[in-house]
Design an enzyme around this catalytic site. Structure first.
Site, PDB file in Angstrom:
ATOM      1  N   HIS A 250       0.767  -1.620  -0.016  1.00  0.00           N
ATOM      2  CA  HIS A 250      -0.412   0.103   0.265  1.00  0.00           C
ATOM      3  C   HIS A 250       1.189   1.370   0.170  1.00  0.00           C
ATOM      4  O   HIS A 250       2.125   1.169   0.947  1.00  0.00           O
ATOM      5  CB  HIS A 250      -0.557   0.208   1.310  1.00  0.00           C
ATOM      6  N   GLU A 305      -7.531  -4.047  -0.758  1.00  0.00           N
ATOM      7  CA  GLU A 305      -8.069  -4.409  -2.005  1.00  0.00           C
ATOM      8  C   GLU A 305      -7.911  -6.465  -2.192  1.00  0.00           C
ATOM      9  O   GLU A 305      -9.427  -7.081  -2.637  1.00  0.00           O
ATOM     10  CB  GLU A 305      -7.387  -4.041  -3.253  1.00  0.00           C
TER      11      GLU A 305
END
Length: 360
Positions: A250, A305
């Site tokens: 991320h 995700e």
């Protein structure tokens, strides 16, 4: 401001003071409207989270009242579909959703933020059904936002567990600091444009593959792996080719994304029909180990995700609708940020460093 700052994606540059959310990338913490994300998802539904965000933005809102208002807003949005849907017919679902958002307008007797929040699940469900050649399903104003969106997508009622899982997802993604789509919405709002324009800008930024575009490829990865015996071979080969493992790493979080654990718990409440949740857990475990070996100086942990894809897949939401469904939740943050920005009365107008030739 130095040239380095302007060419590094504005990293570390403060663009606003906000009471809405705080992201601690080093500590792996997300605070939304004063609550840690896990606590917020456990104690309230989407309406409750949206009400807290609006209240933090200066628009005092009660969750119960908002629930009733959103029911009415969904009904009104559905009545406009006849005029909106023709403009989306030749477009892919994501692009059609963009066109549909741009067609939303004020509703008499409803605040603009309510009209927007109520319209989003109606548009997402109608376009998902249209992509399959099915007619839209009218909303049920008595239901909550998550339960009604699932019902409008499927044509049948969702179970309590399914509605609760989608509620947890919508709460989890409702706001996330000064991300690209939120910044885009705030820039537009800073011009004193209305909320409809600001939210349209937010969605346009969200549609890019670097922001919110990775959940569906997680399912592609799981399908390519296929079975537990293939996990190590597939992941090791992908890393050897220098490929990115979708659902890991991320831009902000240097440790595990706190939203991933919220969604992992929600996934655990759902049945596994059509989705091998056990395989996904094994893939996650091996991928984390393989990434630690392959990139020892860089922490690449599970992000939101990975379990977003598994949760939405388990709910049988079409992959093409993943980004619009994300937008249903994130609209709460977009409108709250837009309202907060407009209260400052300040136009967002950063400087730039000119690198072109100078006239003689």
């Amino acid at each position: 401001m130095t040239l380095h700052q302007t060419t590094a994606g504005l990293d570390g540059v403060t663009a606003a003071m906000t009471a809405l959310s705080h992201v601690d990338g080093e500590g792996g913490e997300l605070i939304i409207a004063g609550s840690r994300v896990a606590q917020l998802a456990a104690e309230t539904d989407f309406e409750g989270a949206a009400a807290r965000l609006l209240s933090a933005a200066g628009k005092e809102t009660a969750a119960g009242e908002l629930r009733a208002e959103l029911g009415e807003a969904r009904v009104r949005a559905f009545a406009r579909l006849e005029k909106i849907l023709p403009a989306t017919e030749s477009l892919a679902l994501g692009a059609g959703f963009r066109a549909a958002i741009a067609a939303i307008d004020r509703e008499d007797g409803l605040d603009d933020e309510v009209a927007l929040l109520g319209a989003m699940p109606v548009l997402a469900a109608a376009l998902a059904r249209s992509a399959e050649g099915l007619a839209p399903v009218a909303p049920d104003a008595s239901l909550g936002q998550a339960a009604d969106m699932l019902r409008m997508m499927r044509g049948t009622a969702a179970s309590d567990a399914e509605a609760a899982a989608l509620d947890a997802y919508l709460v989890t993604v409702s706001d996330h600091g000064m991300n690209a789509s939120t910044f885009a919405a705030r820039v537009v709002a800073s011009t004193q444009a209305d909320l409809f324009m600001a939210v349209t800008a937010g969605y346009c930024a969200l549609s890019g593959p670097l922001h919110g575009g990775a959940p569906a490829p997680v399912l592609d990865m799981l399908e390519a792996i296929g079975k537990a015996d293939n996990i190590a071979l597939w992941i090791d080969a992908a890393l050897a080719r220098g490929e990115r493992l979708m659902g890991f790493g991320h831009r902000i979080y240097k440790v595990r994304d706190p939203r991933a654990d919220v969604l992992k718990r929600s996934v655990g409440t759902l049945g596994s029909e059509g989705m091998d949740i056990g395989l996904a857990a094994e893939v996650e475990g091996y991928a984390r180990e393989a990434l630690a070996r392959a990139k020892p100086g860089r922490r690449l942990d599970t992000n939101v995700e990975f379990y977003t894809a598994i949760l939405l897949g388990a709910l049988k939401i079409p992959r093409e609708a993943f980004t619009p469904v994300f937008a249903v939740g994130r609209t709460a943050g977009w409108v709250a940020h837009a309202l907060e920005q407009q209260r400052t009365g300040r136009l967002l107008r950063p400087a730039s460093v000119y690198t072109g030739p100078m006239p003689a």
